[in-house]
Enzyme design. Sequence first.
Site, PDB file in Angstrom:
ATOM      1  N   SER A 101      41.634  25.408 -19.872  1.00 47.72           N
ATOM      2  CA  SER A 101      39.973  25.578 -19.638  1.00 47.72           C
ATOM      3  C   SER A 101      39.779  26.936 -19.168  1.00 47.72           C
ATOM      4  O   SER A 101      40.348  27.304 -18.367  1.00 47.72           O
ATOM      5  CB  SER A 101      39.644  24.470 -19.003  1.00 47.72           C
ATOM      6  OG  SER A 101      38.360  24.601 -18.664  1.00 47.72           O
ATOM      7  N   TYR A 112      39.909  19.290 -11.158  1.00 50.86           N
ATOM      8  CA  TYR A 112      40.289  19.612 -12.452  1.00 50.86           C
ATOM      9  C   TYR A 112      40.401  20.964 -12.635  1.00 50.86           C
ATOM     10  O   TYR A 112      41.391  21.380 -13.352  1.00 50.86           O
ATOM     11  CB  TYR A 112      38.938  19.231 -13.237  1.00 50.86           C
ATOM     12  CG  TYR A 112      38.767  19.613 -14.887  1.00 50.86           C
ATOM     13  CD1 TYR A 112      39.665  18.932 -15.693  1.00 50.86           C
ATOM     14  CD2 TYR A 112      38.255  20.562 -15.251  1.00 50.86           C
ATOM     15  CE1 TYR A 112      39.799  19.282 -17.152  1.00 50.86           C
ATOM     16  CE2 TYR A 112      38.266  21.305 -16.476  1.00 50.86           C
ATOM     17  CZ  TYR A 112      38.837  20.554 -17.449  1.00 50.86           C
ATOM     18  OH  TYR A 112      39.185  20.764 -18.612  1.00 50.86           O
TER      19      TYR A 112
END
Length: 269
Positions: free
Chosen positions: A144, A157
Amino acid sequence: MDYDFSNKVVLVTGASAGIGEAIALLFAKLGAKLSLVGRNEANLRAVAAECEKQKGVKPLAIVADLGTDEGVQKTAKETLEYFKRLDVLVNNAGIGVATSILHDTDMQLFDDVFRLNVRAVYYLTKLLAPALVESKGNIINISSAAATMVSTGGVPYSMTKAALDHFTRLVSLELAPKGVRVNSVSPGITESEFVKRAIGVTQEQYTQFLVNISTKIPMGAPCVGDDVARMVVHIASDHSRLVTGAVVVIDGGYRFSGPTSPSVITSSR
Ligand SMILES: NC(=O)c1ccc[n+]([C@@H]2O[C@H](COP(=O)([O-])OP(=O)(O)OC[C@H]3O[C@@H](n4cnc5c(N)ncnc54)[C@H](OP(=O)(O)O)[C@@H]3O)[C@@H](O)[C@H]2O)c1
């Protein structure tokens, strides 16, 4: 440039929705033999049926929770028993979590996100590395843009994706002499179930989130799954024969947009 995966076995985790679904469909269009993994059996079978329609090749659908060691072991075992080989491993399954260091968050949330986004990737790769060495295959980790962005609202995350990118670099060096390439593909904001699952919002709120966040994306639009899938296919193909240890970002420039909060929708978790 043409892409032909007709003699290749491709394993996609998290193929029952979102980015993984788009990756599975594109590989199916290119003739790959697919091993697809997810927990939601109905969704997984629907994606498998759609893949089969492309070139008539029936995927293997594995219902497994990759947050457990048993789920990881089942995925590796069933794939190798069924196909007897593996050419491409796409570690895509992942979850997000919206929280702040100041929130009274249960540490279980931290453990859950690391267990799936990091531990399962490490374990599945470890179990399948010998097969990839044999086929001189390659690994693509779906990371990501959050791995390098400094933003609020999702520390655990972002940490998992930073760990994943370094995993990509470290393992690429270990496997390069064996002819196996390892890369990360890192989407920015991408339309899927991901944010809805992480924050728990309605479709209407999610649509508004996409409108709001688009104003912060230099190119003005979020990704769709197919943007990610096309890059995955390119990197998995022989056209990328010397690409390894790379982190390829697809985010319309979002990572340069300055400190932002992914929780344009607020969450108290
Ligand atoms: N969407 C974004 O904005 C975005 C941005 C950057 C990176 N990413 C990354 O892209 C990847 C895919 O995300 P997405 O946007 O496609 O999310 P998504 O729409 O929520 O899909 C996630 C997929 O992972 C599967 N999954 C979740 N937990 C699992 C578990 N414990 N075991 C097995 N499968 C599991 C889900 O299937 P089941 O529910 O059937 O298990 C689903 O197929 C993730 O790694 C995510 O971090 C997404």
